[in-house]
Scaffold this motif. Structure first.
Motif, PDB file in Angstrom:
ATOM      1  N   UNK A 299      -9.610   0.521  -3.640  1.00 54.67           N
ATOM      2  CA  UNK A 299      -9.532   1.783  -2.913  1.00 54.67           C
ATOM      3  C   UNK A 299     -10.443   1.716  -1.698  1.00 54.67           C
ATOM      4  N   UNK A 300     -10.044   2.402  -0.617  1.00 55.86           N
ATOM      5  CA  UNK A 300     -10.868   2.480   0.588  1.00 55.86           C
ATOM      6  C   UNK A 300     -10.642   3.826   1.249  1.00 55.86           C
ATOM      7  N   UNK A 301     -11.731   4.459   1.681  1.00 53.59           N
ATOM      8  CA  UNK A 301     -11.659   5.702   2.442  1.00 53.59           C
ATOM      9  C   UNK A 301     -11.970   5.389   3.904  1.00 53.59           C
ATOM     10  N   UNK A 302     -11.228   6.039   4.806  1.00 52.12           N
ATOM     11  CA  UNK A 302     -11.450   5.821   6.227  1.00 52.12           C
ATOM     12  C   UNK A 302     -12.879   6.244   6.584  1.00 52.12           C
ATOM     13  N   UNK A 309      -7.268   8.119   2.897  1.00 47.51           N
ATOM     14  CA  UNK A 309      -7.650   7.251   1.785  1.00 47.51           C
ATOM     15  C   UNK A 309      -6.479   6.326   1.473  1.00 47.51           C
ATOM     16  N   UNK A 310      -6.774   5.097   1.096  1.00 49.54           N
ATOM     17  CA  UNK A 310      -5.738   4.146   0.695  1.00 49.54           C
ATOM     18  C   UNK A 310      -6.148   3.448  -0.585  1.00 49.54           C
ATOM     19  N   UNK A 319      -0.730   2.659  -1.201  1.00 51.88           N
ATOM     20  CA  UNK A 319      -0.547   4.108  -1.140  1.00 51.88           C
ATOM     21  C   UNK A 319      -1.604   4.681  -0.193  1.00 51.88           C
ATOM     22  N   UNK A 320      -1.166   5.547   0.734  1.00 54.20           N
ATOM     23  CA  UNK A 320      -2.098   6.132   1.695  1.00 54.20           C
ATOM     24  C   UNK A 320      -1.845   7.618   1.833  1.00 54.20           C
ATOM     25  N   UNK A 321      -2.929   8.351   2.017  1.00 54.07           N
ATOM     26  CA  UNK A 321      -2.848   9.784   2.287  1.00 54.07           C
ATOM     27  C   UNK A 321      -3.666  10.098   3.534  1.00 54.07           C
ATOM     28  N   UNK A 322      -3.175  11.031   4.329  1.00 50.65           N
ATOM     29  CA  UNK A 322      -3.900  11.508   5.508  1.00 50.65           C
ATOM     30  C   UNK A 322      -4.335  12.955   5.341  1.00 50.65           C
ATOM     31  N   UNK A 323      -4.044  13.549   4.166  1.00 54.49           N
ATOM     32  CA  UNK A 323      -4.362  14.963   3.943  1.00 54.49           C
ATOM     33  C   UNK A 323      -5.106  15.161   2.621  1.00 54.49           C
ATOM     34  N   UNK A 343      -8.887  -4.108  -0.414  1.00 53.70           N
ATOM     35  CA  UNK A 343      -8.362  -3.259   0.655  1.00 53.70           C
ATOM     36  C   UNK A 343      -9.552  -2.707   1.428  1.00 53.70           C
ATOM     37  N   UNK A 344      -9.377  -2.551   2.734  1.00 51.80           N
ATOM     38  CA  UNK A 344     -10.416  -1.990   3.589  1.00 51.80           C
ATOM     39  C   UNK A 344      -9.751  -1.210   4.716  1.00 51.80           C
TER      40      UNK A 344
END
Length: 346
Positions: A299-302, A309-310, A319-323, A343-344
């Motif tokens: 897992x990685x958070x922007x 988050x991805x 899997x990625x979310x922008x909200x 992942x990064x």
């Protein structure tokens, strides 16, 4: 925004390498530019203040890109050591640490130009597996920059309180927990049922509370409040039917927020992403609406956008979310990817 994923071919598949996806792209690009074909990419670390600098730990050493992955150069780490983890010192960015297999820790004080192997960075030989033990994650306590912690697969944990010059065993209590609690015993390859508690994959230390370490192992998530001397079970199974913990991270935006990748087992057909907003006291599933077809690995958070988050499953789903988890987008790495490790986001 850029997402990097590291892939190996250690448990199956036909494709390995480093993949990149930029904002607005739907496809994944396999990176070359100095990376050898078929590279086993096991760790990815982005520089904390310069997103153009990216490090990749691989089966044949450590690589660095200074231009966001377009070109790569192999750094001068020993040729006989695999690199499984990379850490940039949080206050002195010219100091780097790399975790290796066989077990060891390398240190550079000149931004990766030269390296030395730190003395005594090893653990008691408690478990014999089909592969050499490896340092899967390194983390530094923000309150004590000389306090370094390491998660070992399969060796538990160790720590250094002097910048890596000397190391102490932090796994004795993990063994004791397995011996006292039958539900924490697990044996797959070795001759000891302590194996599962020593099968560590990741750890993290937060600025929310000094000397507090969270450790992700085969048997769940464990917490130490005394710098790794003792451990207790977070009992993440109260909140998740899946408890095999592969990754655990502290949010770069909130030191009390943790993310954990949970699955049934190392080779499984399910996986999920959980989040705690209260420093591990309670956990909630975050990746609702998606279905991992394999173990959730990373897992990685922007670092600039807390809502982005991805996470990635072993078989190549990203899997990625922008909200902040309200909706998710799934993209697939190329056919033949069966062994995602890292992942990064940058």
């Amino acid at each position: 925004m850029t997402i990097y994923v590291g892939v190996a071919r250690r448990t199956g598949g036909t494709v390995s390498g480093v993949f990149r996806q930029k904002t607005g792209d739907s496809a994944w690009e396999m990176l070359g530019g100095g990376l050898p074909a078929g590279i086993h990419a096991q760790a990815i670390t982005v520089h904390p203040t310069n997103p153009n600098i990216v490090y990749v730990g691989a089966g044949d050493g450590l690589y660095r890109s200074n231009d966001a992955g377009n070109h790569w150069a192999r750094l001068n780490t020993p040729a006989d050591l695999q690199i499984w983890s990379v850490l940039v010192h949080p206050t002195n960015h010219r100091t780097l640490f790399a975790g290796t297999s066989p077990v060891g820790v390398l240190r550079s004080d000149d931004a990766g130009e030269t390296w030395r192997k730190l003395p005594n960075a090893k653990q008691p030989d408690r478990v014999k597996m089909a592969f050499p033990c490896r340092v899967m994650r390194l983390s530094i306590d923000p309150a004590f920059p000389d306090h370094i912690y390491a998660a070992l697969e399969v060796g538990g944990a160790m720590r250094s309180l002097d910048g890596g010059e000397t190391w102490n065993d932090c796994a004795a209590e993990l063994v004791n927990l397995a011996e006292r609690n039958p539900h924490l015993r697990s044996r797959l390859q070795s001759d000891t049922e302590n194996e599962g508690m020593l099968d560590a994959h990741a750890l993290c230390v937060s600025a929310a509370k000094p000397d507090t370490v969270f450790l992700a192992v085969r048997m769940g998530v464990f917490k130490s409040t005394d710098a790794g001397a003792t451990w207790h079970d977070v009992r993440v199974g109260r909140f998740s039917p899946l408890t095999y913990a592969r990754d655990i991270r502290v949010s770069p935006h909130d030191p009390k927020t943790l993310f954990a990748c949970l699955s049934p087992a190392a080779a499984s057909q399910d996986g999920s992403l959980y989040r705690s907003r209260d420093f591990g006291e309670t956990w909630q599933r975050l990746d609702r609406g998606v279905k991992a077809r394999a173990t959730m690995m990373a897992v990685a958070q922007d670092p600039r956008d807390a809502k982005s988050i991805s996470c990635a499953s072993r078989c190549g789903q990203v899997f990625s979310t922008a909200d902040d988890g309200a909706t998710w987008n799934e993209t697939l790495l190329p056919d033949g990817v069966h062994d995602v490790y890292a992942i990064a986001r940058a």
